[in-house]
Design a protein around this motif. Sequence first.
Motif, mmCIF file in Angstrom:
data_model
loop_
_atom_site.group_PDB
_atom_site.id
_atom_site.type_symbol
_atom_site.label_atom_id
_atom_site.label_comp_id
_atom_site.label_asym_id
_atom_site.label_seq_id
_atom_site.Cartn_x
_atom_site.Cartn_y
_atom_site.Cartn_z
ATOM 1 N N LEU A 196 10.289 33.945 -4.629
ATOM 2 C CA LEU A 196 9.177 33.135 -4.118
ATOM 3 C C LEU A 196 8.753 32.066 -5.117
ATOM 4 C CD1 LEU A 196 7.066 35.997 -2.496
ATOM 5 C CD2 LEU A 196 8.230 34.150 -1.258
ATOM 6 N N THR A 197 8.615 32.444 -6.382
ATOM 7 C CA THR A 197 8.149 31.459 -7.365
ATOM 8 C C THR A 197 9.210 30.392 -7.614
ATOM 9 O OG1 THR A 197 8.857 32.936 -9.170
ATOM 10 C CG2 THR A 197 6.549 33.018 -8.521
ATOM 11 N N ILE A 198 10.466 30.800 -7.697
ATOM 12 C CA ILE A 198 11.543 29.826 -7.906
ATOM 13 C C ILE A 198 11.637 28.867 -6.724
ATOM 14 C CG2 ILE A 198 14.062 29.629 -7.956
ATOM 15 C CD1 ILE A 198 14.028 32.080 -9.888
ATOM 16 N N TYR A 199 11.530 29.396 -5.517
ATOM 17 C CA TYR A 199 11.583 28.550 -4.326
ATOM 18 C C TYR A 199 10.433 27.550 -4.313
ATOM 19 C CZ TYR A 199 11.220 27.299 0.634
ATOM 20 O OH TYR A 199 11.112 26.604 1.822
ATOM 21 N N LEU A 200 9.228 28.044 -4.535
ATOM 22 C CA LEU A 200 8.061 27.166 -4.449
ATOM 23 C C LEU A 200 8.092 26.058 -5.494
ATOM 24 C CD1 LEU A 200 5.333 29.873 -3.767
ATOM 25 C CD2 LEU A 200 6.105 28.103 -2.160
ATOM 26 N N LYS A 201 8.699 26.340 -6.644
ATOM 27 C CA LYS A 201 8.759 25.331 -7.715
ATOM 28 C C LYS A 201 9.989 24.424 -7.616
ATOM 29 C CE LYS A 201 7.849 27.167 -11.839
ATOM 30 N NZ LYS A 201 6.813 27.520 -12.842
ATOM 31 N N ASN A 202 10.891 24.748 -6.674
ATOM 32 C CA ASN A 202 12.154 23.985 -6.559
ATOM 33 C C ASN A 202 12.534 23.802 -5.097
ATOM 34 O OD1 ASN A 202 13.313 24.002 -9.567
ATOM 35 N ND2 ASN A 202 12.492 26.048 -9.143
ATOM 36 N N LEU A 203 11.606 23.256 -4.318
ATOM 37 C CA LEU A 203 11.835 23.131 -2.881
ATOM 38 C C LEU A 203 13.057 22.281 -2.558
ATOM 39 C CD1 LEU A 203 8.137 22.686 -1.703
ATOM 40 C CD2 LEU A 203 9.601 24.677 -1.308
ATOM 41 N N GLU A 204 13.421 21.401 -3.467
ATOM 42 C CA GLU A 204 14.582 20.537 -3.212
ATOM 43 C C GLU A 204 15.908 21.279 -3.410
ATOM 44 O OE1 GLU A 204 14.197 20.631 -7.573
ATOM 45 O OE2 GLU A 204 12.775 20.605 -5.904
ATOM 46 N N LYS A 205 15.869 22.431 -4.056
ATOM 47 C CA LYS A 205 17.105 23.154 -4.386
ATOM 48 C C LYS A 205 17.472 24.232 -3.373
ATOM 49 C CE LYS A 205 16.733 22.786 -9.463
ATOM 50 N NZ LYS A 205 17.921 21.985 -9.755
ATOM 51 N N TYR A 206 16.508 24.701 -2.589
ATOM 52 C CA TYR A 206 16.739 25.856 -1.716
ATOM 53 C C TYR A 206 16.296 25.543 -0.291
ATOM 54 C CZ TYR A 206 16.983 27.982 -6.322
ATOM 55 O OH TYR A 206 17.301 28.238 -7.637
ATOM 56 N N LYS A 207 17.117 25.976 0.672
ATOM 57 C CA LYS A 207 16.833 25.712 2.087
ATOM 58 C C LYS A 207 15.822 26.696 2.665
ATOM 59 C CE LYS A 207 20.193 22.594 2.262
ATOM 60 N NZ LYS A 207 19.869 21.152 2.229
ATOM 61 N N SER A 208 15.741 27.905 2.083
ATOM 62 C CA SER A 208 14.873 28.934 2.646
ATOM 63 C C SER A 208 14.645 30.020 1.608
ATOM 64 C CB SER A 208 15.488 29.537 3.916
ATOM 65 O OG SER A 208 16.812 29.997 3.663
ATOM 66 N N VAL A 209 13.646 30.881 1.896
ATOM 67 C CA VAL A 209 13.329 31.996 1.000
ATOM 68 C C VAL A 209 12.921 33.205 1.841
ATOM 69 C CG1 VAL A 209 10.873 31.406 0.742
ATOM 70 C CG2 VAL A 209 12.035 32.682 -1.073
ATOM 71 N N GLU A 219 -1.472 35.135 -24.022
ATOM 72 C CA GLU A 219 -2.779 35.328 -23.396
ATOM 73 C C GLU A 219 -3.258 34.146 -22.556
ATOM 74 O OE1 GLU A 219 -4.305 38.108 -23.415
ATOM 75 O OE2 GLU A 219 -3.175 39.189 -24.964
ATOM 76 N N ASN A 220 -2.555 33.015 -22.601
ATOM 77 C CA ASN A 220 -3.003 31.811 -21.896
ATOM 78 C C ASN A 220 -2.757 31.962 -20.392
ATOM 79 O OD1 ASN A 220 -3.542 29.303 -20.850
ATOM 80 N ND2 ASN A 220 -2.345 28.165 -22.366
ATOM 81 N N LYS A 221 -3.834 32.114 -19.626
ATOM 82 C CA LYS A 221 -3.695 32.371 -18.191
ATOM 83 C C LYS A 221 -3.086 31.178 -17.446
ATOM 84 C CE LYS A 221 -5.287 36.526 -18.402
ATOM 85 N NZ LYS A 221 -6.654 36.949 -18.131
ATOM 86 N N ALA A 222 -3.199 29.989 -17.994
ATOM 87 C CA ALA A 222 -2.561 28.829 -17.358
ATOM 88 C C ALA A 222 -1.047 29.000 -17.310
ATOM 89 C CB ALA A 222 -2.931 27.551 -18.108
ATOM 90 N N ASP A 223 -0.482 29.648 -18.336
ATOM 91 C CA ASP A 223 0.961 29.928 -18.333
ATOM 92 C C ASP A 223 1.310 30.972 -17.280
ATOM 93 O OD1 ASP A 223 1.428 28.139 -20.424
ATOM 94 O OD2 ASP A 223 1.122 29.675 -21.965
ATOM 95 N N TRP A 224 0.416 31.912 -17.070
ATOM 96 C CA TRP A 224 0.648 32.941 -16.048
ATOM 97 C C TRP A 224 0.699 32.320 -14.649
ATOM 98 C CZ3 TRP A 224 -2.498 38.073 -16.959
ATOM 99 C CH2 TRP A 224 -2.372 38.466 -18.313
ATOM 100 N N GLU A 225 -0.166 31.349 -14.424
ATOM 101 C CA GLU A 225 -0.269 30.746 -13.092
ATOM 102 C C GLU A 225 1.031 30.089 -12.642
ATOM 103 O OE1 GLU A 225 -3.599 28.100 -13.103
ATOM 104 O OE2 GLU A 225 -5.043 29.691 -13.555
ATOM 105 N N GLU A 226 1.861 29.695 -13.601
ATOM 106 C CA GLU A 226 3.137 29.056 -13.280
ATOM 107 C C GLU A 226 4.130 30.030 -12.642
ATOM 108 O OE1 GLU A 226 4.095 25.749 -13.496
ATOM 109 O OE2 GLU A 226 1.903 25.637 -13.661
ATOM 110 N N VAL A 256 1.509 28.744 -4.177
ATOM 111 C CA VAL A 256 1.675 28.281 -2.791
ATOM 112 C C VAL A 256 0.659 27.202 -2.438
ATOM 113 C CG1 VAL A 256 0.199 29.931 -1.531
ATOM 114 C CG2 VAL A 256 2.354 29.171 -0.528
ATOM 115 N N SER A 257 -0.510 27.223 -3.065
ATOM 116 C CA SER A 257 -1.512 26.196 -2.780
ATOM 117 C C SER A 257 -1.136 24.836 -3.361
ATOM 118 C CB SER A 257 -2.873 26.624 -3.329
ATOM 119 O OG SER A 257 -2.819 26.720 -4.742
ATOM 120 N N LYS A 258 -0.196 24.836 -4.321
ATOM 121 C CA LYS A 258 0.215 23.573 -4.940
ATOM 122 C C LYS A 258 1.302 22.858 -4.147
ATOM 123 C CE LYS A 258 -0.524 24.824 -9.823
ATOM 124 N NZ LYS A 258 0.128 24.866 -11.143
#
Length: 284
Positions: free
Chosen positions: A159-172, A197-204, A211-213
């Motif tokens: 899910l995370t790889i797909y959402l961050k690379n929509l141009e690379k994958y047709k479906s998930v 400990e940086n939660k901004a890194d976790w969000e990635e 999904v909201s991005k």
Amino acid sequence: MDSKPTEISSSKMFDGFNKRYRHFSPTLGCSMTFSIYFPPSPNPSDKFPVLYWLSGLTCSDENFIIKSGAQRVASIEGVALIAPDTSPRGLNVEGESDSWDFGVGAGFYLNAKQDKWKNWRMYDYVVKELPTLLSENFPQLDTSRASISGHSMGGHGALTIYLKNLEKYKSVSAFAPIVNPMNCPWGQKAFTNYLGENKADWEEYDATLLVSKFKDVSATILIDQGEDDKFLHDQLLPNNFAEACRSATVPLLLRMQPGYDHSYYFIATFIDDHIRHHAQALCL
């Protein structure tokens, strides 16, 4: 060390072949294995689209190939199945094998930021190194037509790889994925140790936040979740992801399956639907 893949096993199945390979990964700094199911090909010039399968905690590249039965429909649909391992192995980092949910067999498909775990770069391995390796060494694979799926930790990865690379994958799609790792014990343990400990890194690496991005998701996300999965309420949290998809108007088909658990019995029951879901997207 040669990064070119060497075949280490081959078994015929549904007129295609399960083949396993070993290669040296510059991304991870160690020798890695991966498995491919090649469907039967009446025409040697045919090029198959690929479906990457990301396995869960404690698994290797072999679990899905041996247990899922995905080859039957992959053979009919003409889709190659690609199953990488779940983490680096053989690096002998202190503590890498202390628990089943962190370290070896538990790469979480991220790029670690903590120096001790610098080799844990499964995100780059899956998204960058492996597709390049496949396209350079297997002319029968069309890596430009790719989809991605997975189970549990691997569902999180898909899910995370797909959402961050929509141009690379047709479906998930995913089975019992860890969709909101920032809010569950498995994810918090992995993220604290790999990312700091940086939660901004976790969000990635949290699908519910990602999904909201990415609101231009057009293909329906397919998720199957067993209602008798013992990890459902404290680790997997599918309703959090469903709510995020609703808010972002991202198409999601979340199927709650009565009586099913977290195992490969569950995966084998519904894998045909997932293979067809991806075949439809890949063959358009």
